[in-house]
Scaffold this motif. Structure first.
Motif, short mmCIF file in Angstrom:
data_model
loop_
_atom_site.label_atom_id
_atom_site.label_comp_id
_atom_site.label_asym_id
_atom_site.label_seq_id
_atom_site.Cartn_x
_atom_site.Cartn_y
_atom_site.Cartn_z
N PHE A 1 -36.10 -30.99 9.37
CA PHE A 1 -34.77 -30.95 8.76
C PHE A 1 -34.61 -29.73 7.85
O PHE A 1 -33.66 -28.96 7.95
N LEU B 1 -32.12 -26.06 7.86
CA LEU B 1 -31.22 -25.56 6.83
C LEU B 1 -31.30 -24.03 6.74
O LEU B 1 -30.42 -23.38 6.21
N LYS C 1 -25.71 -25.21 12.72
CA LYS C 1 -27.07 -25.73 12.80
C LYS C 1 -27.34 -26.72 11.67
O LYS C 1 -27.98 -27.76 11.86
N THR C 2 -26.88 -26.36 10.48
CA THR C 2 -27.07 -27.25 9.34
C THR C 2 -26.31 -28.55 9.53
O THR C 2 -26.83 -29.64 9.23
N ALA D 1 -28.23 -30.60 12.15
CA ALA D 1 -29.47 -31.15 11.59
C ALA D 1 -29.15 -32.29 10.62
O ALA D 1 -29.89 -33.28 10.55
N SER D 2 -28.05 -32.17 9.91
CA SER D 2 -27.70 -33.21 8.94
C SER D 2 -27.18 -34.46 9.64
O SER D 2 -27.37 -35.57 9.14
N ARG E 1 -28.32 -35.44 12.51
CA ARG E 1 -29.54 -36.08 13.00
C ARG E 1 -30.30 -36.77 11.88
O ARG E 1 -30.73 -37.91 12.02
N ILE E 2 -30.43 -36.08 10.74
CA ILE E 2 -31.18 -36.69 9.63
C ILE E 2 -30.43 -37.92 9.12
O ILE E 2 -31.04 -38.90 8.69
N TYR F 1 -31.41 -40.75 11.45
CA TYR F 1 -32.79 -41.15 11.18
C TYR F 1 -32.86 -41.93 9.87
O TYR F 1 -33.58 -42.91 9.75
N ARG F 2 -32.10 -41.47 8.90
CA ARG F 2 -32.12 -42.12 7.60
C ARG F 2 -31.59 -43.55 7.71
O ARG F 2 -32.13 -44.48 7.14
N VAL G 1 -33.78 -34.33 -2.61
CA VAL G 1 -33.33 -33.67 -1.38
C VAL G 1 -32.08 -32.84 -1.68
O VAL G 1 -31.92 -31.73 -1.19
N VAL H 1 -31.35 -28.95 -0.75
CA VAL H 1 -30.29 -28.57 0.18
C VAL H 1 -29.35 -27.57 -0.50
O VAL H 1 -28.93 -26.58 0.09
N SER I 1 -25.99 -23.91 1.54
CA SER I 1 -25.77 -24.86 0.46
C SER I 1 -25.37 -26.25 0.97
O SER I 1 -25.70 -26.60 2.11
N PHE J 1 -24.11 -29.88 4.89
CA PHE J 1 -24.96 -31.08 4.85
C PHE J 1 -24.11 -32.33 4.66
O PHE J 1 -24.27 -33.32 5.38
N ARG K 1 -23.75 -35.39 7.34
CA ARG K 1 -24.05 -36.78 7.01
C ARG K 1 -22.83 -37.67 7.26
O ARG K 1 -22.93 -38.79 7.75
#
Ligand SMILES: Nc1ncnc2c1ncn2[C@@H]1O[C@H](COP(=O)(O)OP(=O)(O)O)[C@@H](O)[C@H]1O
Ligand SMILES: [Mg+2]
Lengths: 333, 279
Positions: free
Chosen positions: A110, A114, B5-6, B9-10, B12-13, B16-17, B93, B97, B103, B107, B111
């Motif tokens: 992750f 970033l 990309k951020t 990725a966010s 996906r996280i 998962y979270r 976190v 981030v 920044s 993110f 989310r």
């Protein structure tokens, strides 16, 4: 060896930061100036409350300065934070920085995203870093399942995931067992030496600075008192320190302030043995004789005494007059 | 490098979270219970009340089922950016981030979108479930249009409402930078306000002015109206009007929220509270 003059990566001029707490204004940084170059492990050493974390927070763009300038790779941290962020990373030893129910690998992945790392590069880097930090067998464990030591290794790996030019580390080995602290320190030395990375390390651990830092700035109450290589700083003291064990408790050391050539002292009490250990930074052998003569004259018994190779602790004592622990108590008052 | 990309990725996280603490099926079922319960209880309360008064109307049940499912959908995922900040301050976190090149905004968007997908599934499930249960216990046929077109229109309305909900989420996030007090209570407040002002369970025209006018301009209100056109009333032209309003109003609101969030970030850096748990 570097064939060119190492570039300046962090430059701080007259940096000041105030906080408004309820009762009063706290000056956390009071005119700090310093320069750190490529490939250096630069230590900022000082007691709790000296301003180390504040300095790291400003340099890593979490906090704005009240006044003064701080540049990272030539970019102003206050006005060009996004440019600074692209070349740095940061980790704090006191913080976890991860999602508990996600594996160490998932967390690292992750954070790599970033920084826009292509998937293959990210995977390769996670692998390489975990090998260096001894994390291989722990990558697929959930973050909360890891012990403090391994969690800290993950945190350190995370701080290098984007191939940063400068890494800010705030007390990276605090609360760790000796083995983990050692392997993290070895890793840091390797990163600075082999990849020319600049490591900016804030700590109150003098032995850590002594073993891994190329240069150190000693900070107290928001001011940098001196900055040089650890060796030069220790050498500047001249005579080795005097250590005395005196009894009975409580001891009265007021006379030390009046002895000529005493640069400062720090005391720790050994309740069990009923004595105090006093470490005195002295200018000369003559001064040592005067101190030893002064102990019985002040109504104390000298249990034992010896001379000690100077450490950074004595450097601090000589600059401030007191040791780290006493300084922390004073600040609290 | 772009922010995409951020964001990805966010997303996906975020998944998962939400599901990493258990197996995905259990995680998903847990997330479905609350919306199902709230939709069912809203329609049963109506049924009991109207039967007692002898004025039960099955089309009102459709009205309530759609409104209840969708206002709780908005409440569920609008809260996520704020939650990402408050939990991110505890886990550190969020500061990490924050100091990454793009920044925290991408993110928070990621989310929020992760939660949008989850919440879309759970609200559709609660819609369908409530529809069948209501038809069974009220022993009457509840009007409901189920055709490929109506489903596409419903999905369109859900998507068109994303900017508005994201805007609400980012605005709550701006607040959470300053105060993590009461942040745990935010979803309840937001759900309550939405229930009253977004025409979830009753028309906003029953509210006294200016509250009725306030409810009427909210993009969320238009969103719920559009969804009702899609699956209850079936007027495509009314639908288009409401969806367009919800989308454009939402984009405007999102713009204002992003501006407010930037301001909050700057203040946060000034006050030193990006990485501090403030009470
Ligand atoms: N948010 C804050 N509000 C008020 N005082 C603060 C705040 N943050 C730090 N300080 C004060 O600034 C000083 C320096 O703190 P810090 O940078 O954390 O020191 P160090 O990391 O060297 O222990 C301390 O006196 C601390 O109490
Ligand atoms: Mg600190």
């Amino acid at each position: 060896m570097l064939s060119h003059e190492p570039e300046v990566r962090v430059e701080v001029q007259n940096l000041r930061r105030e906080f408004d707490s309820k009762e009063r204004k706290v000056v956390a940084l009071n005119g700090v100036s310093l320069k750190v170059r490529e490939g250096e492990i630069f230590g900022v050493l000082g007691p709790n409350g000296a301003g180390k974390t504040t300095l790291i927070r400003i340099l890593s763009t979490l906090l704005l300065p009240t006044s003064g300038v701080a540049r990272v790779m030539g970019f102003d941290v206050a006005s060009e934070p996004e440019k600074v962020r692209a070349v740095i990373n940061m980790a704090s030893g006191a913080e976890r920085a991860g999602y508990d129910y996600i594996s160490a690998r998932g967390n690292l992945w992750f954070f790599s995203q970033l920084y826009g790392l292509p998937s293959e590069v990210a995977k390769a880097r996670i692998k390489a870093l975990s090998q260096l930090l001894g994390l291989d067998d722990y990558l697929d464990r959930k973050f909360y399942m890891l012990s403090t030591g391994y969690r800290q290794r993950v945190t350190i790996a995370r701080a290098f995931i984007n191939d940063p030019k400068i890494v800010f580390l705030d007390e990276p080995t605090i609360g760790l067992d000796v083995m983990t602290a050692m392997s993290i320190r070895e890793f840091l030395i390797k990163e600075a030496r082999e990849n020319g990375r600049t490591i900016f390390l804030a700590t109150h651990n003098m032995a850590e600075v002594d073993t891994i830092c190329n240069r150190v700035a000693i900070i107290d109450r928001g001011r940098i008192l001196t900055s040089d290589t650890p060796t030069n700083l220790k050498r500047s003291l001249g005579a080795p320190a005097l250590v005395m064990e005196v009894s009975p408790l409580p001891v009265n050391l007021a006379f030390l302030g009046a002895v000529e050539g005493v640069k400062g002292f720090t005391t720790s009490v050994d309740e069990e043995r009923g004595l105090a250990r006093v470490q005195v930074v002295v200018e000369s052998e003559e001064c040592v004789r005067r101190i030893l003569a002064g102990v019985p004259a002040s109504g104390m018994r000298l249990v034992s005494s010896w001379r000690q190779q100077t450490t950074l602790e004595e450097v601090f004592v000589s600059l401030v007059g007191r040791g780290f622990v006493e300084r922390e108590h004073e600040v609290g008052e | 490098m772009s922010s995409v990309k951020t964001v990805l990725a966010s997303i996906r996280i975020g998944w998962y979270r939400d599901f990493g603490w258990t197996n995905p099926v259990t995680g998903f079922l847990m997330k479905t219970i609350a919306p199902v319960a709230s939709v069912l209880s809203a329609s049963i309360v109506y049924w009991l009340g109207s039967s007692a008064a002898g004025s039960f109307d099955p089309s009102h049940v459709s009205y309530i089922i759609v409104g209840a499912a969708l206002y709780s959908h908005v409440a569920a995922y609008s809260w996520v950016p704020s939650q990402a900040i408050s939990e991110g301050k505890w886990s550190y976190v969020f500061p990490q981030v924050f100091i990454s090149p793009k920044s925290s905004t991408p993110f928070l968007v990621g989310r929020c979108l992760a939660s949008f997908v989850t919440s879309t599934l759970t609200s559709l499930i609660s819609l369908a479930f409530a529809y069948y249960v209501a038809a069974a216990i009220f022993k009457s046929s509840i009007p409901f249009i189920v055709t490929p077109l109506s489903m596409i229109l419903l999905l369109g309305a859900l998507l068109a409402n994303v900017p508005a909900t994201l805007g609400l989420g980012i605005l709550l996030a701006a607040y959470t930078i300053f105060a993590s007090k009461f942040e745990w209570a935010l979803p309840t407040y937001v759900a309550g306000l939405l229930m009253v002002f977004s025409e979830a369970l009753f028309p906003v025209s029953v509210l006294p002015w200016p509250l009725s006018a306030f409810g009427n301009v909210l993009p969320f209100t238009q969103f719920i109206r559009a969804a009702r056109e899609a699956v209850v009333y079936g007027s495509v032209s009314a639908y288009s009007y409401y969806v367009g309003y919800s989308l454009l109003g939402g984009l405007l609101f999102l713009g204002v929220s992003l501006w407010a969030y930037r301001w909050a970030e700057r203040q946060g850096r000034k006050k030193g509270i990006i990485d501090r748990k403030v009470v």
